[in-house]
Each structure stands twice: as C-alpha cells, then as structure tokens.
Design an enzyme around this catalytic site. Sequence first.
Site, PDB file in Angstrom:
ATOM      1  N   MET A  72      -6.610  -6.829   3.195  1.00  0.00           N
ATOM      2  CA  MET A  72      -4.672  -6.938   2.654  1.00  0.00           C
ATOM      3  C   MET A  72      -3.766  -7.151   3.153  1.00  0.00           C
ATOM      4  O   MET A  72      -2.384  -6.699   3.126  1.00  0.00           O
ATOM      5  CB  MET A  72      -4.672  -6.255   1.705  1.00  0.00           C
ATOM      6  N   SER A  73      -4.074  -7.239   4.874  1.00  0.00           N
ATOM      7  CA  SER A  73      -2.771  -7.018   5.690  1.00  0.00           C
ATOM      8  C   SER A  73      -2.809  -7.532   6.858  1.00  0.00           C
ATOM      9  O   SER A  73      -3.697  -8.394   6.949  1.00  0.00           O
ATOM     10  CB  SER A  73      -2.677  -4.820   5.293  1.00  0.00           C
ATOM     11  N   HIS A  91       1.554   5.104  -0.130  1.00  0.00           N
ATOM     12  CA  HIS A  91       2.541   4.886   0.679  1.00  0.00           C
ATOM     13  C   HIS A  91       3.988   5.208   1.139  1.00  0.00           C
ATOM     14  O   HIS A  91       5.038   3.866   1.314  1.00  0.00           O
ATOM     15  CB  HIS A  91       2.578   2.970   0.075  1.00  0.00           C
ATOM     16  N   SER A 122      -3.503   1.990   4.462  1.00  0.00           N
ATOM     17  CA  SER A 122      -4.377   3.104   3.970  1.00  0.00           C
ATOM     18  C   SER A 122      -5.453   3.034   4.749  1.00  0.00           C
ATOM     19  O   SER A 122      -6.070   2.563   5.246  1.00  0.00           O
ATOM     20  CB  SER A 122      -4.520   1.924   2.807  1.00  0.00           C
ATOM     21  N   ALA A 128      -7.175  -0.387   6.153  1.00  0.00           N
ATOM     22  CA  ALA A 128      -8.739  -0.564   5.673  1.00  0.00           C
ATOM     23  C   ALA A 128      -9.194  -1.788   5.439  1.00  0.00           C
ATOM     24  O   ALA A 128      -8.359  -2.799   5.501  1.00  0.00           O
ATOM     25  CB  ALA A 128      -8.522   0.242   5.021  1.00  0.00           C
ATOM     26  N   TYR A 182       0.756  -8.050  -1.929  1.00  0.00           N
ATOM     27  CA  TYR A 182       0.865  -7.708  -3.768  1.00  0.00           C
ATOM     28  C   TYR A 182       2.084  -7.232  -3.771  1.00  0.00           C
ATOM     29  O   TYR A 182       1.586  -7.050  -5.197  1.00  0.00           O
ATOM     30  CB  TYR A 182      -0.321  -7.157  -3.726  1.00  0.00           C
ATOM     31  N   GLU A 183       3.283  -5.918  -3.170  1.00  0.00           N
ATOM     32  CA  GLU A 183       4.119  -4.998  -3.839  1.00  0.00           C
ATOM     33  C   GLU A 183       5.082  -6.660  -4.084  1.00  0.00           C
ATOM     34  O   GLU A 183       5.925  -6.701  -5.462  1.00  0.00           O
ATOM     35  CB  GLU A 183       4.821  -4.477  -2.378  1.00  0.00           C
ATOM     36  N   HIS A 192       2.623  -4.052   1.405  1.00  0.00           N
ATOM     37  CA  HIS A 192       2.372  -4.956   1.928  1.00  0.00           C
ATOM     38  C   HIS A 192       2.288  -6.397   0.641  1.00  0.00           C
ATOM     39  O   HIS A 192       3.120  -5.896   0.193  1.00  0.00           O
ATOM     40  CB  HIS A 192       0.401  -4.743   0.777  1.00  0.00           C
ATOM     41  N   ASN A 210     -15.615   0.092   3.481  1.00  0.00           N
ATOM     42  CA  ASN A 210     -15.913  -0.060   2.331  1.00  0.00           C
ATOM     43  C   ASN A 210     -16.961  -1.327   2.661  1.00  0.00           C
ATOM     44  O   ASN A 210     -16.215  -1.703   3.403  1.00  0.00           O
ATOM     45  CB  ASN A 210     -15.992   0.072   0.764  1.00  0.00           C
ATOM     46  N   HIS A 244     -10.055   1.829  -5.182  1.00  0.00           N
ATOM     47  CA  HIS A 244      -9.199   2.216  -4.120  1.00  0.00           C
ATOM     48  C   HIS A 244      -9.577   3.764  -3.473  1.00  0.00           C
ATOM     49  O   HIS A 244      -9.280   3.678  -2.622  1.00  0.00           O
ATOM     50  CB  HIS A 244      -7.965   2.295  -4.708  1.00  0.00           C
TER      51      HIS A 244
HETATM   52  N1  HPA Z   1     -11.689  -6.313   0.247  1.00  0.00           N
HETATM   53  C1  HPA Z   1     -10.046  -6.135   0.349  1.00  0.00           C
HETATM   54  N2  HPA Z   1      -9.186  -4.867   0.827  1.00  0.00           N
HETATM   55  C2  HPA Z   1     -10.161  -3.983   1.459  1.00  0.00           C
HETATM   56  C3  HPA Z   1     -11.614  -3.829   1.414  1.00  0.00           C
HETATM   57  C4  HPA Z   1     -12.332  -4.941   1.055  1.00  0.00           C
HETATM   58  O1  HPA Z   1     -13.354  -4.923   0.666  1.00  0.00           O
HETATM   59  N3  HPA Z   1     -11.151  -2.838   1.719  1.00  0.00           N
HETATM   60  C5  HPA Z   1      -9.954  -2.249   1.800  1.00  0.00           C
HETATM   61  N4  HPA Z   1      -9.106  -2.602   2.060  1.00  0.00           N
END
Ligand code: HPA
Length: 267
Positions: free
Chosen positions: A206-207, A67, A35, A119, A91-92, A89, A230, A242
């Site tokens: 998360m990946s 996605h 992402s 990301a 989490y899906e 992912h 971020n 997000h």
């Molecule tokens: N935490 C977890 N996953 C992420 C983050 C985060 O701050 N930013 C982008 N994916």
Amino acid sequence: VNPAADPTGLASEAAAVLAERTGVAQHDVAVVLGSGWRPAADLIGEPAAEVPVADLPGFLPPTVVGHGGTLRSVPVNGKNVLVVLGRTHLYEGKGVPQVVHGVRTAVQAGCKLVVLTNAAGGLRQGMRVGQPVLISDHLNLTATSPLVGATFVDLTDLYSSRLRAVAREIDPSLEEGVYAGLPGPHFETPAEIRMLRGMGADLVGMSTVLEAIAARAAGAEVFGLSLVTNLAAGVTGEPINHEEVLEAGRAAASSMGRLLRELVERA
Ligand code: HPA
C-alpha cells in the site's frame, strides 16, 4: 499548508528548515522506512540529529499508531543519510501531495538517491515470510499520480538496475519482483490476488509507487526493497493481520538494517 499548491516550493522550504535544525547543509541519500522496517532504523547508524516532521513546512502529524513521523540525519561513511521514519500512506486520506512530500523534501535537501522500503504480501510460489526482495518494477494501481500537468516522465528502469546489481553484490541470494501498489487500507481478496498474479505482480502493498514516481520526476535515482511480511490473501488460507506484518519486521530487523547500511555505503 497544502503541498499541492507548489510542491517543489514547499519541499525546498522544508529542506531549508531541515538543514537549519540538523546543522547538515546537504544530505546525500534518503532511506524511507516502511511499516515493519522501523526496527532496522538504528542499524543504519547513529543519528546526528532528529527532527519531527510536524516541525517542517508542508507536513501534517501522522495518524496511524506506529508511524510517528521524524526525519533523522545519520552520517554513514562520509555520506549524510536522511532516514524518513513514518511515511504518509494514501489510505490516511491526506491526499497524494502529502504522500510524496517526504521524498520531495529529501530531494530538495540534496538526496540524489531515494531508497524506498515497504512491507509486502508475497504472491510468488516459494516466497517466505522475512525474505527481502528487490523491487524490479511496479504496477501503480492507485489510479492516481503525484504529477500534475504535462510532465511525461520516463519510468523505464524506475528501480535502478545499477543499484539492484550493487545489492546482489552484497547478498547474491536476493531475488527480484514486481510490486503492485494498491490504495488499501484493507488487504486484498483472494480473487484480487489471482488477478494481480495474472498482471505480473510478485509483491503487493500500500505504498512506494507514488513516492517512486515523485522521486524520479524530481531527478533522483530510486531503489526499492520489500520485506515479505506475509503470504498474500488466499495463498495459505490464513487471515492476514497488521500485527504479523509488524512482527515479521521485528524478526528481520538486524539483517535488514545491515543490508541498508551496506547499500548506502556502496551506493
Ligand atoms: N497486502 C497489502 N499490503 C500489505 C500486505 C498484503 O498482503 N502485507 C503487508 N502490506
């Protein structure tokens, strides 16, 4: 279709259909776009063919908006690059075998190198939004593995030091960091970020970690690239959302795309 039953078999079936649908018998390099990286896809090169993953054995349709899953065959300087758009992912909730079916398919399609992008939240002092970071190592905090059975794969130098050196030839200012892979889908608490920092993490997301393990176990060289979208929870006190993650990807798209293309050319 359940890739768990026979992961390599289903991946090679998917690779066979991919070869037929793209007209490309053998791919060389896989690039999985996380992402925030999707806007960079077109800069890797002009696609020769594109196949929705839902048409290939073992894949399920994607569930997260933005996605959408396709595999693109992109010729780059005599190499056939397989661009994976829309990873699955953890989490899906589709299960670990689904998470790694894309990279397993890529390896069965011939890819000797798997480039994983994501990301990530930045934990280290001085990290800035929009900064690409070479993944030097990971902490797999998903409490699971894509491997089943007595497959004691060595993960020393999982994220190829050879390719990190190649990336630094392209851009000497690139920094490295340790990526902590969590299941999500929630962002972390500030206390969790302090814990992760104590564990040696520089990036959180998360990946990537399960795909890296599966790709290495299948015999591929692995390269990982995070885009800091971020600063991690509690670093600035601002909430994380997000949309800002996606926006950071759009803003960095052209430089990320050029970096990926040059990396693929020199890999
Ligand atoms: N935490 C977890 N996953 C992420 C983050 C985060 O701050 N930013 C982008 N994916």
